[in-house]
Design a protein around this motif. Structure first.
Motif, PDB file in Angstrom:
ATOM      1  N   ASP A  78       0.716  -1.299  -0.038  1.00 14.96           N
ATOM      2  CA  ASP A  78      -0.014  -0.053   0.189  1.00 14.96           C
ATOM      3  C   ASP A  78       0.615   1.241   0.027  1.00 14.96           C
ATOM      4  O   ASP A  78       0.347   2.216  -0.181  1.00 14.96           O
ATOM      5  N   ALA A  79       2.192   1.156   0.074  1.00 11.64           N
ATOM      6  CA  ALA A  79       3.007   2.290   0.023  1.00 11.64           C
ATOM      7  C   ALA A  79       4.339   1.653  -0.582  1.00 11.64           C
ATOM      8  O   ALA A  79       5.012   0.800  -0.205  1.00 11.64           O
ATOM      9  N   VAL A  80       4.902   2.723  -1.608  1.00  8.51           N
ATOM     10  CA  VAL A  80       6.096   2.132  -2.460  1.00  8.51           C
ATOM     11  C   VAL A  80       6.925   3.322  -2.332  1.00  8.51           C
ATOM     12  O   VAL A  80       6.876   4.347  -2.632  1.00  8.51           O
ATOM     13  N   PHE A  81       8.112   2.980  -1.452  1.00 11.28           N
ATOM     14  CA  PHE A  81       9.399   3.964  -1.470  1.00 11.28           C
ATOM     15  C   PHE A  81      10.082   4.009  -2.763  1.00 11.28           C
ATOM     16  O   PHE A  81      10.308   3.055  -3.270  1.00 11.28           O
ATOM     17  N   GLY A  82      10.134   5.116  -3.556  1.00 11.73           N
ATOM     18  CA  GLY A  82      10.869   5.549  -4.607  1.00 11.73           C
ATOM     19  C   GLY A  82      11.939   6.692  -4.413  1.00 11.73           C
ATOM     20  O   GLY A  82      11.805   7.407  -3.565  1.00 11.73           O
ATOM     21  N   GLY A  83      13.074   6.578  -5.020  1.00 13.50           N
ATOM     22  CA  GLY A  83      14.139   7.412  -4.999  1.00 13.50           C
ATOM     23  C   GLY A  83      14.040   8.696  -5.915  1.00 13.50           C
ATOM     24  O   GLY A  83      15.137   9.323  -6.201  1.00 13.50           O
ATOM     25  N   GLY A  84      13.006   8.960  -6.347  1.00  9.40           N
ATOM     26  CA  GLY A  84      12.945  10.241  -7.493  1.00  9.40           C
ATOM     27  C   GLY A  84      13.105  11.356  -6.609  1.00  9.40           C
ATOM     28  O   GLY A  84      12.907  11.564  -5.323  1.00  9.40           O
ATOM     29  N   ARG A  85      13.817  12.236  -7.500  1.00 14.06           N
ATOM     30  CA  ARG A  85      14.119  13.768  -6.966  1.00 14.06           C
ATOM     31  C   ARG A  85      13.478  14.557  -7.667  1.00 14.06           C
ATOM     32  O   ARG A  85      13.513  14.555  -8.939  1.00 14.06           O
ATOM     33  N   ARG A  86      13.110  15.669  -7.177  1.00 16.54           N
ATOM     34  CA  ARG A  86      12.529  16.776  -7.870  1.00 16.54           C
ATOM     35  C   ARG A  86      13.454  17.588  -8.912  1.00 16.54           C
ATOM     36  O   ARG A  86      13.004  18.208  -9.949  1.00 16.54           O
ATOM     37  N   ASP A  87      14.545  17.531  -8.643  1.00 16.29           N
ATOM     38  CA  ASP A  87      15.625  18.155  -9.560  1.00 16.29           C
ATOM     39  C   ASP A  87      15.891  17.164 -10.745  1.00 16.29           C
ATOM     40  O   ASP A  87      16.383  17.733 -11.675  1.00 16.29           O
ATOM     41  N   GLU A  88      15.228  15.864 -10.888  1.00 14.66           N
ATOM     42  CA  GLU A  88      15.773  15.260 -12.067  1.00 14.66           C
ATOM     43  C   GLU A  88      15.357  15.435 -13.251  1.00 14.66           C
ATOM     44  O   GLU A  88      15.648  15.592 -14.372  1.00 14.66           O
ATOM     45  N   GLU A  89      13.968  15.830 -13.269  1.00 13.61           N
ATOM     46  CA  GLU A  89      13.106  15.915 -14.581  1.00 13.61           C
ATOM     47  C   GLU A  89      11.821  16.620 -14.042  1.00 13.61           C
ATOM     48  O   GLU A  89      11.094  16.823 -13.063  1.00 13.61           O
ATOM     49  N   LYS A  90      11.134  17.408 -15.269  1.00 16.87           N
ATOM     50  CA  LYS A  90      10.057  18.170 -14.794  1.00 16.87           C
ATOM     51  C   LYS A  90       9.036  17.498 -14.188  1.00 16.87           C
ATOM     52  O   LYS A  90       7.989  18.188 -13.522  1.00 16.87           O
ATOM     53  N   ALA A  91       8.542  16.066 -14.760  1.00 19.34           N
ATOM     54  CA  ALA A  91       7.365  15.738 -14.123  1.00 19.34           C
ATOM     55  C   ALA A  91       7.662  15.204 -12.600  1.00 19.34           C
ATOM     56  O   ALA A  91       6.553  15.381 -12.133  1.00 19.34           O
ATOM     57  N   ARG A  92       8.744  14.916 -12.476  1.00 16.84           N
ATOM     58  CA  ARG A  92       9.059  14.749 -10.962  1.00 16.84           C
ATOM     59  C   ARG A  92       9.077  15.764 -10.222  1.00 16.84           C
ATOM     60  O   ARG A  92       8.739  15.590  -8.959  1.00 16.84           O
ATOM     61  N   ALA A  93       9.219  16.884 -10.678  1.00 10.71           N
ATOM     62  CA  ALA A  93       9.318  18.089 -10.023  1.00 10.71           C
ATOM     63  C   ALA A  93       7.831  18.525  -9.386  1.00 10.71           C
ATOM     64  O   ALA A  93       7.685  19.373  -8.372  1.00 10.71           O
ATOM     65  N   LYS A  94       6.804  17.723 -10.129  1.00  9.34           N
ATOM     66  CA  LYS A  94       5.361  18.102  -9.838  1.00  9.34           C
ATOM     67  C   LYS A  94       4.865  17.070  -8.390  1.00  9.34           C
ATOM     68  O   LYS A  94       3.803  17.044  -8.047  1.00  9.34           O
ATOM     69  N   GLU A  95       5.656  16.362  -8.209  1.00  8.14           N
ATOM     70  CA  GLU A  95       5.305  15.115  -7.306  1.00  8.14           C
ATOM     71  C   GLU A  95       5.404  15.687  -5.810  1.00  8.14           C
ATOM     72  O   GLU A  95       6.131  16.457  -5.518  1.00  8.14           O
ATOM     73  N   ARG A  96       4.159  15.225  -5.014  1.00  3.72           N
ATOM     74  CA  ARG A  96       4.322  15.365  -3.703  1.00  3.72           C
ATOM     75  C   ARG A  96       5.193  14.381  -2.949  1.00  3.72           C
ATOM     76  O   ARG A  96       5.498  13.567  -3.776  1.00  3.72           O
ATOM     77  N   VAL A  97       5.540  14.600  -1.803  1.00  3.28           N
ATOM     78  CA  VAL A  97       6.509  13.523  -1.172  1.00  3.28           C
ATOM     79  C   VAL A  97       5.512  12.219  -0.847  1.00  3.28           C
ATOM     80  O   VAL A  97       6.006  11.220  -1.171  1.00  3.28           O
ATOM     81  N   ILE A  98       4.490  12.304  -0.640  1.00  7.56           N
ATOM     82  CA  ILE A  98       3.222  11.402  -0.571  1.00  7.56           C
ATOM     83  C   ILE A  98       2.407  11.259  -1.997  1.00  7.56           C
ATOM     84  O   ILE A  98       1.531  12.339  -1.884  1.00  7.56           O
ATOM     85  N   SER A  99       2.604  10.502  -2.960  1.00  7.00           N
ATOM     86  CA  SER A  99       2.002  10.849  -4.114  1.00  7.00           C
ATOM     87  C   SER A  99       0.879   9.670  -4.159  1.00  7.00           C
ATOM     88  O   SER A  99       1.379   8.533  -4.374  1.00  7.00           O
ATOM     89  N   TRP A 152      16.259  16.648  -2.151  1.00  8.32           N
ATOM     90  CA  TRP A 152      17.591  16.255  -2.417  1.00  8.32           C
ATOM     91  C   TRP A 152      17.918  16.688  -3.965  1.00  8.32           C
ATOM     92  O   TRP A 152      17.113  16.707  -4.793  1.00  8.32           O
ATOM     93  N   THR A 153      19.531  17.026  -4.029  1.00 12.37           N
ATOM     94  CA  THR A 153      19.659  16.983  -5.702  1.00 12.37           C
ATOM     95  C   THR A 153      20.764  16.100  -5.787  1.00 12.37           C
ATOM     96  O   THR A 153      21.271  15.551  -4.671  1.00 12.37           O
ATOM     97  N   GLU A 154      21.211  16.046  -7.109  1.00  8.88           N
ATOM     98  CA  GLU A 154      22.302  15.216  -7.476  1.00  8.88           C
ATOM     99  C   GLU A 154      23.500  15.376  -6.426  1.00  8.88           C
ATOM    100  O   GLU A 154      24.225  14.299  -6.106  1.00  8.88           O
ATOM    101  N   LEU A 155      23.903  16.523  -6.495  1.00  6.99           N
ATOM    102  CA  LEU A 155      25.197  17.038  -5.646  1.00  6.99           C
ATOM    103  C   LEU A 155      24.863  16.693  -4.180  1.00  6.99           C
ATOM    104  O   LEU A 155      25.910  16.331  -3.470  1.00  6.99           O
ATOM    105  N   ASP A 156      23.796  16.734  -3.474  1.00  2.00           N
ATOM    106  CA  ASP A 156      23.436  16.373  -2.294  1.00  2.00           C
ATOM    107  C   ASP A 156      23.587  15.022  -2.036  1.00  2.00           C
ATOM    108  O   ASP A 156      24.155  14.513  -1.061  1.00  2.00           O
ATOM    109  N   ILE A 157      23.274  14.100  -2.873  1.00  2.00           N
ATOM    110  CA  ILE A 157      23.367  12.604  -2.786  1.00  2.00           C
ATOM    111  C   ILE A 157      24.792  12.347  -2.589  1.00  2.00           C
ATOM    112  O   ILE A 157      25.183  11.512  -2.037  1.00  2.00           O
TER     113      ILE A 157
END
Length: 346
Positions: free
Chosen positions: A170-191, A230-235
């Protein structure tokens, strides 16, 4: 005639000023004075978090919050740097207890051997339970068909959704970051994902003051993204600070490559030159990978970064995200990632 009155409150004080000494403590058995007692301001200064510590604290809070709210969470683990950091954070969140949920890898069958070896070694070291959803199984029994371009990343959606449904996650952890791609920038933390596993960017909840709404109906599930901010540099700075091991291909090494559409693809069983021009361009270069995925659509970058510090310097100077620079599957169309996300992909 009376003397003029003077408002003494407006006159500057002529008394000498002295610095206020911090309070001290005197030993009753002797007159010796011990070290000064720290003031509350000094204590607050001592416990101020750095940027990386703040990001780590936020991510661990999200992981713990999801585990508290949901019955059957799972963490997507491919052996890529973001999923490695996410698993490291989950390990810290529940230490010394083991990670209280399984790991899930959607295996395209075209993964880099170095990454698969790293995945299996890490799972064994942590004693974790790994579930594998295989794209190859779907191709073998006809549930999926091979794409004309040879890439299998877009084929991951159906095995992923079936694994979520089959295991009742019922919950799937993913490693997506908002800085990666414009569609991922739209995501909430809990999507939120609907009963078909699909994502509607208009049907997402506000997240004010770091309050996360995990409410969902039967059949729905959520994707949770602890690394959203997080950003790629943060990682990479976190990898350096925590001394986290990664698959070797993240660092400079020699590899036989050829060029296609401005990307450097590795020569291998799943990525071969298609034209005479590509074949004549095959050469050995010193490269590294900024991201890992299907070998047929993941490009390398020329690099002499052999250490974590070298990579940090390199990433700090770049102005193109890792997906934008090295992922052919994101170039299928202008909205390639968003289209796949709407279908249920990460």
């Amino acid at each position: 005639m009376s003397a003029p009155t003077t408002n003494t409150a407006t006159l500057p004080s002529t008394a000498p000023t002295t610095a206020t000494a911090p309070p001290t403590h005197t030993d009753e058995k002797s007159d010796a004075v011990t070290a000064p007692v720290a003031s509350p301001a000094d204590t607050a200064q001592t416990y101020r978090l750095t940027q990386l510590e703040s990001l780590e604290s936020e991510a661990i809070h999200i992981i713990r919050e999801v585990v508290a709210e949901f019955e059957r969470p799972v963490l997507l683990f491919s052996g890529g740097k973001d999923s490695v950091v996410m698993l490291h954070l989950a390990t810290k969140a529940f230490w010394p207890a083991p990670v209280p949920f399984p790991l899930l890898h959607v295996d395209t069958g075209h993964n880099f051997p170095e990454v698969l070896a790293y995945r299996d070694t890490t799972v064994a070291r942590l004693g974790a339970r790994l579930e594998v959803a295989s794209v190859q199984d779907y191709l073998d029994d006809g549930r999926l068909l091979e794409r004309a371009d040879g890439t299998r990343n877009p084929l991951q959606t159906q095995p992923l959704l079936d694994a979520i449904t089959g295991h009742k996650f019922d919950a799937v952890f993913g490693g997506g970051r908002r800085d990666e791609e414009k569609a991922r920038a739209k995501e909430r933390v809990i999507s939120l994902r609907d009963e078909f596993g699909q994502w509607d960017p208009r049907n997402q909840r506000p997240e004010l003051w770091n309050l996360y709404n995990g409410r969902h109906r039967p059949g729905e599930h959520v994707r949770a993204f602890p690394l959203s901010n997080w950003t790629e540099l943060d990682i990479w700075r976190y990898i350096a600070a925590e001394k986290i091991d990664l698959p070797s291909l993240y660092y400079a090494h020699e590899r036989e490559i050829f060029e296609r559409d401005g990307m450097l693809l590795a020569v291998g069983p799943y990525s071969q030159p298609r034209t005479d021009a590509e074949a004549s361009n095959v050469r050995t270069e010193t490269v590294r990978y900024r991201t890992v995925g299907d070998m047929s659509c993941t490009g390398a970058v020329e690099s002499d970064s052999y250490t974590v510090d070298d990579v940090i310097t390199e990433v700090a100077a770049t102005r193109i995200t890792e997906r934008g620079a090295t992922r052919a599957d994101d170039r299928i169309s202008e909205a390639a990632m968003e289209d796949r996300k709407k279908e249920g992909y990460f």
